[in-house]
Design a protein around this motif. Structure first.
Motif, short mmCIF file in Angstrom:
data_model
loop_
_atom_site.label_atom_id
_atom_site.label_comp_id
_atom_site.label_asym_id
_atom_site.label_seq_id
_atom_site.Cartn_x
_atom_site.Cartn_y
_atom_site.Cartn_z
N ALA A 76 0.83 -1.21 0.00
CA ALA A 76 0.00 0.00 0.00
C ALA A 76 0.86 1.25 0.00
O ALA A 76 0.60 2.20 -0.74
CB ALA A 76 -0.93 0.00 1.21
N ASP A 77 1.92 1.24 0.81
CA ASP A 77 2.74 2.44 0.96
C ASP A 77 3.67 2.66 -0.23
O ASP A 77 4.00 3.79 -0.55
CB ASP A 77 3.60 2.35 2.23
CG ASP A 77 2.76 2.47 3.49
OD1 ASP A 77 1.59 2.87 3.38
OD2 ASP A 77 3.27 2.16 4.58
N GLY A 101 -5.36 9.55 0.27
CA GLY A 101 -4.66 10.83 0.23
C GLY A 101 -4.29 11.42 1.57
O GLY A 101 -3.73 12.52 1.61
N ALA A 102 -4.59 10.73 2.65
CA ALA A 102 -4.32 11.30 3.98
C ALA A 102 -2.86 11.74 4.16
O ALA A 102 -2.62 12.87 4.63
CB ALA A 102 -4.73 10.31 5.07
N PRO A 103 -1.88 10.91 3.81
CA PRO A 103 -0.50 11.37 3.98
C PRO A 103 -0.18 12.61 3.15
O PRO A 103 0.49 13.53 3.65
CB PRO A 103 0.33 10.17 3.50
CG PRO A 103 -0.56 8.99 3.64
CD PRO A 103 -1.95 9.50 3.36
N LEU A 104 -0.62 12.64 1.91
CA LEU A 104 -0.35 13.81 1.08
C LEU A 104 -1.03 15.05 1.65
O LEU A 104 -0.44 16.14 1.69
CB LEU A 104 -0.83 13.55 -0.36
CG LEU A 104 -0.57 14.66 -1.37
CD1 LEU A 104 0.90 15.06 -1.40
CD2 LEU A 104 -1.02 14.24 -2.77
N SER A 137 1.01 20.48 6.66
CA SER A 137 2.12 20.81 7.55
C SER A 137 3.08 21.80 6.90
O SER A 137 3.75 22.57 7.58
CB SER A 137 2.87 19.54 7.96
OG SER A 137 3.58 19.01 6.88
N ARG A 138 3.13 21.81 5.57
CA ARG A 138 3.97 22.79 4.89
C ARG A 138 3.21 24.07 4.64
O ARG A 138 3.66 24.95 3.90
CB ARG A 138 4.47 22.23 3.56
CG ARG A 138 5.55 21.16 3.72
CD ARG A 138 5.84 20.53 2.35
NE ARG A 138 6.76 19.42 2.43
CZ ARG A 138 8.04 19.49 2.02
NH1 ARG A 138 8.53 20.61 1.54
NH2 ARG A 138 8.81 18.43 2.08
N VAL A 149 -0.75 10.67 -5.22
CA VAL A 149 -1.61 10.57 -4.03
C VAL A 149 -1.24 9.34 -3.22
O VAL A 149 -1.07 9.39 -2.00
CB VAL A 149 -3.09 10.52 -4.45
CG1 VAL A 149 -3.97 10.15 -3.25
CG2 VAL A 149 -3.54 11.87 -5.02
N ALA A 150 -1.04 8.23 -3.91
CA ALA A 150 -0.71 6.99 -3.21
C ALA A 150 0.68 7.07 -2.58
O ALA A 150 0.91 6.52 -1.50
CB ALA A 150 -0.79 5.81 -4.18
#
Lengths: 204, 204
Positions: free
Chosen positions: A21-22, A166-169, A175-176, B109-110
């Motif tokens: 997934a990552d 898309g949570a990490p993006l 944060s930026r 996105v991924a």
DNA sequence: GTCTATACTTCGATAGAC
DNA sequence: GTCTATCGAAGTATAGAC
């Protein structure tokens, strides 16, 4: 379902889910999966045979589980507009239980299914098939407006898959201080989507 | 804009677009990009420095172009519900011109933006920012119902991005006779999405 | 700017002992 | 079933001639 399976193959599958997934199929590393699953690489190959076979085993499992959830709703009683609402909710719940699922789905769409065999593709195909069945029911009973089943499938599921993946993006952008995309919890997103799709699909 | 640029860097970017779209950052091969662009690898590194720098240059270019299209609509005259319709159409047109775009977007996105620097992330952030501005205009002028801008962004764009990226996978599912997903041309999908989003977003 | 040849690293996979 | 050690292929990147 234990959080830390004691059986090696289960633990490998669990770690592989996050890794694929990552990082995607090409970016995933067999070494890392083995290490995080606390087995050595030879053991991993003993159980699964190859990186590709491990990937297929994982995807077959997760696609089948997701498909079963949707099929249970589609085959149940009730009007199609209600089933559409429930199917979106079920997908949201499935993602909440299996956080790795949407990224895997996204990546497999982008990869065009090149790593999958016919069996795994069939499990994946159950998703649009099930949605298509609900849409056809709804159009026939006039609870849904005339809709192309394929268009309906993408319109209702793509937002949930991309938002969850898309949570990490979004975290990076927030944060930026480029955009603030932090103020929408997954449950509220699902509710908003359910309302939008109800307005978009319901016959009147 | 010539189909086969004569300048090496342009030709490299064009080939890289397809390579990164088809295989992702991790799956893309610098060797293959150089070969298909008819330059040798040393030339590619001479112009771009590294695989990552090439990737960033490409994404900065394409995100900027896409952002400009949307910004032009958002900053123009007219009610927000009309702008939403136009922005979906513009995204459909942009994809028709740059077939590699949706896959790149999906994969980024991924990947959570890990390969991007601040400048490239800023170009990407322009997309949700622009949609957010339109949504806020529409809610204020009461042409759109109260909507979360982030939810609206994903609801209107995710379907187009996933549908367009998914063409190869749909082809596999169709040719293997698992589902028939072949009967919906991109232009018709965009129209159907515009209608669904109109019904979902418009105030009444 | 352009090329050939190659250094250096990492990855998937296996051999073979226990 | 489990481990260590390692092989061969493939990948990014660069040195150095022209």
């Amino acid at each position: 379902m234990p959080r830390t399976p004691t059986v090696s193959p289960d633990r490998i599958l669990q770690v592989a889910a996050r890794e694929f997934a990552d990082r995607g199929y090409a970016g995933a590393r067999v070494d890392r999966i083995a290490r995080l699953a606390r087995v050595n690489k030879a053991m991993l190959y003993y159980h699964f045979g190859s990186k590709k076979a491990l990937y297929r085993a994982l995807l077959l499992q997760v696609f089948s589980h997701a498909g079963q959830r949707l099929t249970a709703i589609a085959d149940g009683p009730g009007p199609a507009d209600r089933k559409i609402h429930d199917v979106i909710g079920a997908m949201g719940a499935f993602v909440a239980e299996h956080a790795f699922f949407p990224a895997i789905m996204l990546r497999e769409v982008a990869d065009g299914g090149v790593h999958l065999d016919r069996e795994t593709l069939a499990a994946l195909a159950a998703l649009p098939l099930t949605v298509g069945a609900i849409v056809r029911q709804g159009v026939a009973e006039r609870t849904l407006r005339p809709l192309n089943p394929i268009a309906a499938y993408f319109t209702m599921f793509a937002p949930i898959v991309m938002f969850m993946t898309g949570a990490p993006l979004r975290g990076q952008l927030t944060s930026r201080q480029l955009v603030d995309m932090s103020k929408l919890p997954p449950e509220r997103f699902v509710e908003q989507l359910q309302e939008s799709i109800r307005l978009a699909f319901t016959a009147r």
